[in-house]
Motif scaffolding. Structure first.
Motif: not given
Length: 217
Positions: A144-159
């Motif tokens: 399983n892989f869960t991504w919390d939405g944090t991008k590589a640059n530390g910003e929150a990804a857009t839903p």
């Protein structure tokens, strides 16, 4: 080529009409021949008897086509009813697309039949841009892989909808085959393309990609 009930119905009706017309013509000609035959040299009945047998065989074939029409109609109804039974249920789908919800996470599972030496997981947005990557589990089986939405640059990804790419290599640097699945709620069924497709938050999916269905909890 896909054969539909409408196709077979039209063909069967046309064939039945043509057979009726030909049979009527045959009876008219046969009656005329019998009325005008030479009493001292009557007609050989074997020829028109053979023709009657041929008409009977054609009629039997048309009846077989009628049965085929019924079977196709029943199969079409069953095919349409199956995806409708998925509505409101969670489907395990062979797909690399998953939805990142606001204040939520995106989830995938990936698997290998052979054990890889290295695994790289890459998350891409709808434009194909890489937003996150990390090392995956280098072992055969499912993970399983869960991504919390944090991008590589530390910003929150857009839903929205994101795609997971799995690159697995063996010790020789050769690619190891992988499969990626998602579990999503079925919210609709799309019939516009002919074959029904289920609809989830990440898009529409072919029924052949549905690996299983569970009651949503």
């Amino acid at each position: 080529m896909e054969v539909t009930a409408a196709d077979t119905t039209s063909a069967s009706q046309t064939a039945r009409t043509k057979l009726s017309e030909n049979f009527d013509t045959f009876l008219v000609l046969l009656t005329a021949q019998l009325q005008n035959q030479d009493p001292l040299s009557p007609m050989d009945s074997s020829e028109f008897t053979q023709q009657l047998v041929q008409f009977s065989q054609v009629e039997q074939q048309i009846s077989t086509n009628d049965n085929l029409e019924t079977l196709i109609s029943q199969q079409s109804a069953a095919a349409a009813a199956l995806p409708l039974s998925y509505l409101g249920r969670a489907a395990l789908i062979e797909s690399s697309r998953a939805t990142l919800y606001e204040e939520g996470s995106a989830r995938w599972s990936y698997s290998f039949e052979e054990e890889p030496a290295s695994v790289t997981l890459t998350v891409k947005d709808s434009s194909g841009r890489i937003v996150y990557s990390e090392e995956g589990v280098a072992a055969s089986g499912a993970h399983n892989f869960t991504w919390d939405g944090t991008k590589a640059n530390g910003e929150a990804a857009t839903p929205g909808v994101y795609t997971l790419s799995v690159v697995a290599l063996d010790d020789a640097g050769e690619t190891v085959a992988s499969k990626v699945n998602v579990m999503e709620l079925v919210t609709g069924v799309d019939f516009t393309s002919g074959a029904p497709r289920i609809v989830t938050s990440s898009g529409s999916h072919d029924l052949e990609d549905v690996l299983g269905v569970l009651d949503a909890s």
